[in-house]
Design an enzyme around this catalytic site. Structure first.
Site, short mmCIF file in Angstrom:
data_model
loop_
_atom_site.label_atom_id
_atom_site.label_comp_id
_atom_site.label_asym_id
_atom_site.label_seq_id
_atom_site.Cartn_x
_atom_site.Cartn_y
_atom_site.Cartn_z
N GLY A 31 0.82 -1.22 0.00
CA GLY A 31 0.00 0.00 0.00
C GLY A 31 0.84 1.25 0.00
O GLY A 31 2.01 1.23 -0.36
N HIS A 37 4.40 2.23 -8.06
CA HIS A 37 3.48 1.08 -8.00
C HIS A 37 2.55 1.09 -9.21
O HIS A 37 2.27 0.05 -9.81
CB HIS A 37 2.60 1.14 -6.75
N GLY A 149 8.94 -4.49 -8.57
CA GLY A 149 9.77 -3.37 -9.00
C GLY A 149 11.26 -3.69 -8.93
O GLY A 149 11.72 -4.34 -8.00
N GLU A 150 12.00 -3.19 -9.92
CA GLU A 150 13.47 -3.35 -9.90
C GLU A 150 14.11 -2.46 -8.83
O GLU A 150 15.28 -2.63 -8.50
CB GLU A 150 14.05 -2.97 -11.27
N LYS A 151 13.36 -1.51 -8.32
CA LYS A 151 13.87 -0.66 -7.23
C LYS A 151 14.36 -1.54 -6.07
O LYS A 151 15.37 -1.27 -5.46
CB LYS A 151 12.74 0.28 -6.80
N SER A 188 7.84 4.57 -0.67
CA SER A 188 6.95 5.00 0.41
C SER A 188 7.78 5.68 1.50
O SER A 188 7.29 6.54 2.22
CB SER A 188 6.23 3.80 1.01
#
Ligand code: PAF
Length: 283
Positions: A31, A37, A149-151, A188
């Site tokens: 979330g 996202h 995600g590649e993050k 986030s």
């Protein structure tokens, strides 16, 4: 777009789609959604007919109790954002639904070759928590594809390894890191930063780009590059936990001559722990 909280309701919906021969993609999240996202959800909707997004703040992966209680929970805003990007079902299970008998005696999934390096070393138990909840979520949703995600590059590899090792019938797809105009990767945890700190934090990506340029120019002393990058981050007010040049496929220690590299870093800035990474392919 439909919102469901129970495993039974989610499985009934996925079964109905399967009966119509629809393909299903899944994007797990905790979330507090941002553009990063949403880009993963858009990618999922390009890859399959139907998209499930889960929102579950997984207590098992927090190594610090404070961090768990402070983690931003913004489900109403998240649901609004998801309605415009091709999400069909939002799955928001409770902690009881996911861990009905508590977490202590719950089966744990461990991916050993990812636990002992980089973020795995600094956050004991974190990746077991991620591996356990992701295995559960993949089994609950039973999608054809899941997008991560590649993050969180180490997390992405961890999940690819667990899917391979446990023979889970799903394709794991990586989505590119989404950055703001300063280069700061969306996270986030950026919410913990003041305006001034946000500007400082942009130095993380710039530092990784400088390491990449040096490697592309032929610099082979990776350990000197890593140390130099840590020093530069310190001057920018970013306390580096690590800057590491690794092999992209398994995050093993890179050596001179390796072609497919990943440059990864974690820093602390105020209340936030920020991670970032970039690819570096050599001809
Ligand atoms: O990347 C995240 O948000 C979480 O680690 C994940 C994959 C949703 C598991 O809780």
């Amino acid at each position: 777009m439909q919102s469901v909280e129970t495993i039974t309701a989610l499985r009934a919906q996925v079964k109905a789609w399967r009966d119509h021969k629809y393909t299903v993609a899944f994007v797990p999240t905790m979330g507090n959604l941002h553009e990063g996202h949403l880009s993963l959800v858009k990618k999922a909707s390009e890859l399959a007919d139907k998209v499930v997004v889960s929102i579950f703040v997984n207590p098992l992966q927090f190594d610090d109790k404070e961090d768990l209680s402070a983690y931003p929970r913004t489900v109403k805003a998240d649901i609004q954002m998801l309605s415009s990007v091709g999400c069909d079902v939002i799955f928001t299970p409770s902690v009881d639904t996911m861990y009905p008998k508590g977490m202590t005696s719950h089966t744990h999934i461990s991916v050993p070759d990812m636990d002992d390096k980089l973020c795995g070393l600094r956050r004991p138990g974190h990746f077991d928590g991620v591996a356990t909840v992701v295995t559960k979520l993949l089994n609950i949703v039973q999608a054809d594809i899941a997008v991560f995600g590649e993050k969180d590059y180490q997390q992405l590899l961890l999940i690819k390894h667990l899917v391979r090792d446990l023979n889970l019938p799903i394709d794991i797809v990586g989505g590119p890191t989404f950055r703001d105009e300063s280069g700061l990767a969306m996270s986030s945890r950026n919410q913990y930063l003041s305006e001034k700190q946000r500007k400082q934090a942009a130095g993380l990506h710039q530092t990784l780009l400088a390491v990449k340029q040096n490697i592309e120019r032929g610099e082979q002393d990776f350990s000197a590059l890593q140390q130099d990058a840590c020093n530069k981050l310190k001057l920018l007010g970013l306390a580096a936990e690590y800057v590491d040049i690794r092999r992209a496929n398994d995050l093993g220690q890179a050596i001179s001559g390796d072609k497919d590299l990943r440059i990864l870093a974690a820093v602390r800035l105020g209340k936030a722990r920020l991670i970032d990474n970039i690819a570096c392919h050599l001809a």
